[in-house]
Design a protein around this motif. Structure first.
Motif, PDB file in Angstrom:
ATOM      1  N   THR A  61      39.506  46.722  40.733  1.00  0.00           N
ATOM      2  CA  THR A  61      40.077  45.388  40.824  1.00  0.00           C
ATOM      3  C   THR A  61      38.995  44.395  41.226  1.00  0.00           C
ATOM      4  N   GLY A 115      41.824  46.930  31.421  1.00  0.00           N
ATOM      5  CA  GLY A 115      41.179  46.984  32.721  1.00  0.00           C
ATOM      6  C   GLY A 115      39.874  47.755  32.705  1.00  0.00           C
ATOM      7  N   GLU A 118      38.056  40.713  42.695  1.00  0.00           N
ATOM      8  CA  GLU A 118      38.653  39.668  43.543  1.00  0.00           C
ATOM      9  C   GLU A 118      38.008  38.330  43.280  1.00  0.00           C
ATOM     10  N   GLU A 152      41.476  52.328  38.673  1.00  0.00           N
ATOM     11  CA  GLU A 152      41.234  50.968  38.190  1.00  0.00           C
ATOM     12  C   GLU A 152      40.420  50.188  39.206  1.00  0.00           C
TER      13      GLU A 152
END
Length: 88
Positions: A86, A6, A88, A84
């Motif tokens: 993220t 990640g 989309e 982290e």
């Protein structure tokens, strides 16, 4: 070497880590282990470094993992915080 999966935003001692060159704040992470051999002596300790790779320009920053005492939690916590990112 261990790699976290990640992309992360990193805080070190409660300050946001930002790339020196491009001012980007998202990094890939690797944990690097180095054996210590000062002046030919054998040492059983290992140095652990946290390596952060800028996802924009590729600059690498390394920090030694250390702990600090958190008075609110009444325990030792890492100086490095990972959040982290993220997508989309």
């Amino acid at each position: 070497m261990v790699r976290r999966r990640g992309t992360y935003q990193i805080k070190i001692r409660d300050k946001q880590l930002v790339c020196f060159f491009c001012q980007h704040d998202e990094f890939l992470h690797r944990e690097v282990y180095t054996d210590l051999n000062p002046l030919g002596e054998t040492v059983t300790d290992q140095l652990t470094l946290q390596s952060f790779y800028c996802t924009s320009c590729g600059e690498i920053r390394m920090f030694q993992e250390k702990n600090r005492f958190d008075h609110m939690l009444q325990k030792h916590v890492s100086i490095i915080e990972y959040t982290e990112v993220t997508k989309e």
